[in-house]
Design an enzyme around this catalytic site. Structure first.
Site, PDB file in Angstrom:
ATOM      1  N   CYS A   1       0.215   3.491   2.806  1.00  0.00           N
ATOM      2  CA  CYS A   1       0.651   3.147   4.056  1.00  0.00           C
ATOM      3  C   CYS A   1       2.295   3.489   4.358  1.00  0.00           C
ATOM      4  CB  CYS A   1       0.704   1.481   4.530  1.00  0.00           C
ATOM      5  SG  CYS A   1      -1.271   1.273   4.068  1.00  0.00           S
TER       6      CYS A   1
ATOM      7  N   CYS B   1       0.712  -1.242  -0.241  1.00  0.00           N
ATOM      8  CA  CYS B   1      -0.157  -0.018  -0.038  1.00  0.00           C
ATOM      9  C   CYS B   1       0.974   1.194   0.034  1.00  0.00           C
ATOM     10  CB  CYS B   1      -0.916  -0.013   1.249  1.00  0.00           C
ATOM     11  SG  CYS B   1      -1.895   1.470   1.244  1.00  0.00           S
TER      12      CYS B   1
END
Length: 80
Positions: A46, A43
């Site tokens: 993230c 991600c």
């Protein structure tokens, strides 16, 4: 630098158990895409957010618990 306990879990059930275990303490939770063998999350948001979160943790007190929860692999989440 503040000291706190960090707990790494994977998935909702492990997260729920950790929350129960630390009942009564201040809990900070961070949910992130699971990391590969090289330690990088799939991600991109993230990956960008983690350093900011870690910087913020420098200001918490030692009674706090930081639960680092890996939510799963991208193909798994795309099927939800």
């Amino acid at each position: 630098m503040a000291s706190f306990e960090e707990v790494c879990v994977s998935g909702f059930e492990e997260f729920s158990r950790a929350v129960e275990q630390y009942n009564g303490k201040t809990i900070f939770a961070y949910f992130t895409g699971s990391k590969d063998d090289e330690g990088k999350s799939w991600c991109p948001d993230c990956v960008q957010a983690e350093p900011v979160v870690r910087e913020g943790l420098k200001h918490v007190n030692e009674e706090c618990v930081f639960i680092y929860c890996q939510v799963g692999e991208k193909p798994y989440l795309k099927n939800w």
